[in-house]
Structures are given as C-alpha cells and as structure tokens.
Motif scaffolding. Structure first.
Motif, PDB file in Angstrom:
ATOM      1  N   GLY A  34       0.794  -1.227   0.000  1.00 42.88           N
ATOM      2  CA  GLY A  34       0.000   0.000   0.000  1.00 42.88           C
ATOM      3  C   GLY A  34       0.823   1.272   0.000  1.00 42.88           C
ATOM      4  O   GLY A  34       0.262   2.371   0.042  1.00 42.88           O
ATOM      5  N   ASP A  35       2.155   1.155  -0.068  1.00 43.92           N
ATOM      6  CA  ASP A  35       3.026   2.318   0.105  1.00 43.92           C
ATOM      7  C   ASP A  35       3.588   2.876  -1.192  1.00 43.92           C
ATOM      8  O   ASP A  35       4.297   3.884  -1.174  1.00 43.92           O
ATOM      9  CB  ASP A  35       4.218   1.945   1.005  1.00 43.92           C
ATOM     10  N   ALA A  36       3.325   2.235  -2.311  1.00 43.95           N
ATOM     11  CA  ALA A  36       4.050   2.569  -3.536  1.00 43.95           C
ATOM     12  C   ALA A  36       3.898   4.030  -3.939  1.00 43.95           C
ATOM     13  O   ALA A  36       4.879   4.708  -4.258  1.00 43.95           O
ATOM     14  CB  ALA A  36       3.610   1.654  -4.675  1.00 43.95           C
ATOM     15  N   ARG A  37       2.676   4.536  -3.958  1.00 45.51           N
ATOM     16  CA  ARG A  37       2.459   5.915  -4.383  1.00 45.51           C
ATOM     17  C   ARG A  37       3.156   6.905  -3.451  1.00 45.51           C
ATOM     18  O   ARG A  37       3.863   7.816  -3.910  1.00 45.51           O
ATOM     19  CB  ARG A  37       0.963   6.220  -4.463  1.00 45.51           C
ATOM     20  N   ALA A  38       2.991   6.736  -2.161  1.00 46.92           N
ATOM     21  CA  ALA A  38       3.621   7.651  -1.213  1.00 46.92           C
ATOM     22  C   ALA A  38       5.145   7.536  -1.271  1.00 46.92           C
ATOM     23  O   ALA A  38       5.857   8.542  -1.126  1.00 46.92           O
ATOM     24  CB  ALA A  38       3.126   7.369   0.205  1.00 46.92           C
ATOM     25  N   THR A  39       5.650   6.336  -1.500  1.00 40.97           N
ATOM     26  CA  THR A  39       7.098   6.143  -1.606  1.00 40.97           C
ATOM     27  C   THR A  39       7.637   6.813  -2.862  1.00 40.97           C
ATOM     28  O   THR A  39       8.706   7.436  -2.847  1.00 40.97           O
ATOM     29  CB  THR A  39       7.437   4.645  -1.607  1.00 40.97           C
ATOM     30  N   TYR A  40       6.890   6.711  -3.949  1.00 38.36           N
ATOM     31  CA  TYR A  40       7.275   7.391  -5.182  1.00 38.36           C
ATOM     32  C   TYR A  40       7.361   8.902  -4.955  1.00 38.36           C
ATOM     33  O   TYR A  40       8.342   9.549  -5.360  1.00 38.36           O
ATOM     34  CB  TYR A  40       6.256   7.068  -6.278  1.00 38.36           C
ATOM     35  N   GLU A  41       6.357   9.479  -4.315  1.00 38.35           N
ATOM     36  CA  GLU A  41       6.354  10.913  -4.046  1.00 38.35           C
ATOM     37  C   GLU A  41       7.510  11.297  -3.124  1.00 38.35           C
ATOM     38  O   GLU A  41       8.136  12.357  -3.291  1.00 38.35           O
ATOM     39  CB  GLU A  41       5.017  11.335  -3.424  1.00 38.35           C
ATOM     40  N   PHE A  42       7.824  10.444  -2.167  1.00 33.20           N
ATOM     41  CA  PHE A  42       8.933  10.673  -1.238  1.00 33.20           C
ATOM     42  C   PHE A  42      10.254  10.756  -1.999  1.00 33.20           C
ATOM     43  O   PHE A  42      11.068  11.667  -1.789  1.00 33.20           O
ATOM     44  CB  PHE A  42       8.965   9.542  -0.211  1.00 33.20           C
TER      45      PHE A  42
END
Length: 354
Positions: free
Chosen positions: A230-238
C-alpha cells in the motif's frame, strides 16, 4: 525458432504459443521471418489457421533462431551482472541471491578484471556491479575505473547504499559510475522491516542524497511485496521530493528468498522489463555470481552454464553446461520477469532437446 532436420519450432514470446512446421512450410516460414517473404504455401493459409495467426502476430517483430549461439546472445550481448560478493549488510526478506552478512563467497580482483575484459570482447557494453552489496568489495573503485578504460558505455553500481561514505564516493567518482538503489517505503519502520536491518532506510536515503549532490546518474527501484503493497504511491512521491528523477516500481520474483508478487502499475510507471519485444531489442545478458558460476541472468540462477574459475566466458558460451529441463510455454516462466530471460531459457531448453 529452431530448425531440426527440416522441422521448425516457432515460439511467440509475446503470448507463449508454439507450433511445429515441417518440409516446405518450414522453409517458407524461415524465409518469412528472415526477409518477410510469403511463399505460395503460406499465401494459401486461411487467416484463421494457427500458422497464419502466428505470422500476423510476429510479422516485423524481432526474432531469434533457437540455437546455442543465439540462445544467450539473442539480438546481441548488452549486460553483464558481476556479483562481486555474496555478502550483504542487510537481510532482505525477498533477496534473490540469498545474500546476508554471513556469506563469504567473493570474486578476486584478478578474476573480476579478467571477466570484465572477456565480457567487453564479447561486445557487452553495460556492466552492473552487484552482490550481495558491491560496496563491500575493497577494490570496487579500481574495477569501475577498469571498466571505463575497457570502453563499457555504462558502469552501474546496484547497492543499498549503507556503505556509501563521502570517502568511498571520492574513490568511485573518477570511474563515472551510475547508481541504482532498491527502496521499499517512505515509512522507515516498514522499510527496515523488509531489510531486517534497523536504520537501513535512513542510511539509504543519505546515500541517495550523496549521489545526487555529486550529480552522478542514479535510478531507484521500488520493490513491491505484501509487506509494503500500500506504500508505492507515497514512496514514489517521497523519492521524487528527494530529487530522484528515475523511479520504477515492480513486484518481486520467486528466486532465492523471494516470492512472486505481481503489481498492477501502482504508481503510474512502467512495471516490468525495459526490453519489450516489438518496441526494443531482445538483449543478451550474462551473470557471474560471487562463486564464479556463469548463469544467463541474476534471476535465472539454476541454469548454470560453467565457471569462470575453469573456463573463459567465450569457452563457456561455446559449450554451455546445463541441467536438462522440460520444454515449457514461455508465458509460464513466472520467476523470469523480462522477455529476454524467458526466451533464453526456452531457447536453451529447445537446443538441449534437439
């Protein structure tokens, strides 16, 4: 495709279908794939015929003859994965190489330098220094500079970054390397749980920042699995906020400690291989493991072709040793994520049965 005494096996890399032709049909199919010629027999096939459907699907697409000389080289050698050490300072739950701090296997400097020279002589233009973690190799800077002197177009270091100090970067920078990092989550606790190494996310972030500050090329792969799905989008933005321009997300494979985990493009990026049939070349690869074994790819570790401690790369490619396996449909190769690796395995198996 493969010809054996007038018989021809044709395999469609895109969907895994296969067919066998004989006699004049086989001869005309070879002419079709080589030059685009449609002979009198092929011209008579109804468009619903399996051969006609395959011809339509494959017309104008890259093709590779299924013999030993092409099974590994494909359209031309491109990448050497050089696993300098099996040791790693992390214990990632998905590691394809089963790397850990306890592993002691490694390549000596003379062997590594010889392999680089042999790979370049084969036409290989891209080398990825990997492991384990290649930063644990004491002569990595010298190897990167050696690869540059040999004329490798790109020299990539795939690392978790834990050992990337400013001092080591000073030694590496003259070889003009590129860097690749694996990353798991913007959330440090999730990231560290996957690496099973406390503080690893913070160390990797600092390493990425050091490389960015030097202006050296880098890319980051977000490896998606059950633990961070569930973290892919937030990790990409990070990562983008850090200044990383090249970010790619993809699932894990069933090699080593890993398990297959498929993802449906979680961050709107290209998921999977960069080598797509029909749009890019099908490029040959080789991997030399930290024990000296030569395998077709880092993810195809059970197809041992030989050892650099016993033979040169050219000698190994001329007579690759491998254990027999059943001929499979290309689409069933779940642990091999890229088309190049799937067609190599299929081709080696077809050659073994011929």
């Amino acid at each position: 495709m493969k010809g054996t005494g007038g018989d021809l096996l044709v395999a469609d890399l895109g969907n895994g279908t296969q067919l066998t032709a004989t006699g004049r049909v086989a001869e005309e199919l070879v002419a079709f794939f080589e030059r685009g010629d449609r002979g009198p027999i092929l011209s008579c096939f109804d468009e619903a015929h399996p051969i006609a459907r395959m011809m339509q699907a494959l017309e104008g697409q890259p093709w590779v003859p299924l013999d030993k000389s092409h099974a590994l080289k494909l359209d031309g050698f491109h990448t050497l994965f050089l696993e300098l050490t099996g040791q790693c300072n992390e214990r990632c739950v998905h590691c394809y190489a089963d790397a850990s701090p306890e592993i002691t296997s490694s390549l000596s400097r003379p062997v590594a330098e010889r392999v680089l020279a042999e790979a370049r002589a084969l036409g290989i233009d891209h080398v990825q220094f990997t492991g384990g973690d290649p930063l644990l190799c004491p002569f990595l800077p010298e190897l990167v500079e050696n690869a540059r002197a040999l004329g490798f177009g790109s020299r990539e270091i795939y690392t978790n970054g834990l050992g990337l100090s400013d001092g080591l970067l000073d030694r590496l920078e003259p070889g003009a390397p590129q860097f690749a990092f694996s990353f798991y989550s913007h959330d440090a606790e999730t990231h560290d749980r996957i690496t099973r190494t406390r503080g690893s996310q913070a160390h990797t972030v600092r390493a990425i920042q050091r490389v960015l500050a030097r202006g050296l090329p880098l890319r980051v792969s977000i490896l998606v699995m059950q633990e961070n799905a569930g973290d892919a989008r937030a990790t990409y933005e990070f990562l983008r906020a850090l200044g990383v321009e090249r970010v790619k997300a993809g699932g894990t494979v069933a090699v080593g400690r890993g398990q297959v985990f498929d993802v449906e493009d979680p961050v709107g990026l290209q998921v999977g291989s960069d080598h797509r049939v029909g749009t890019m070349r099908t490029e040959g690869k080789l991997c030399v493991t930290s024990e000296g074994s030569v395998v077709p790819c880092i993810f195809n570790r059970d197809e041992r072709l030989g050892s650099v401690h016993e033979n040169s790369l050219a000698e190994i490619l001329a007579a690759p040793a491998r254990k027999p396996r059943a001929l499979t449909v290309l689409g069933d190769e779940r642990e091999l994520s890229c088309p190049s690796c799937r067609v190599t395995r299929f081709a080696l198996t077809a050659c073994e049965e011929s």
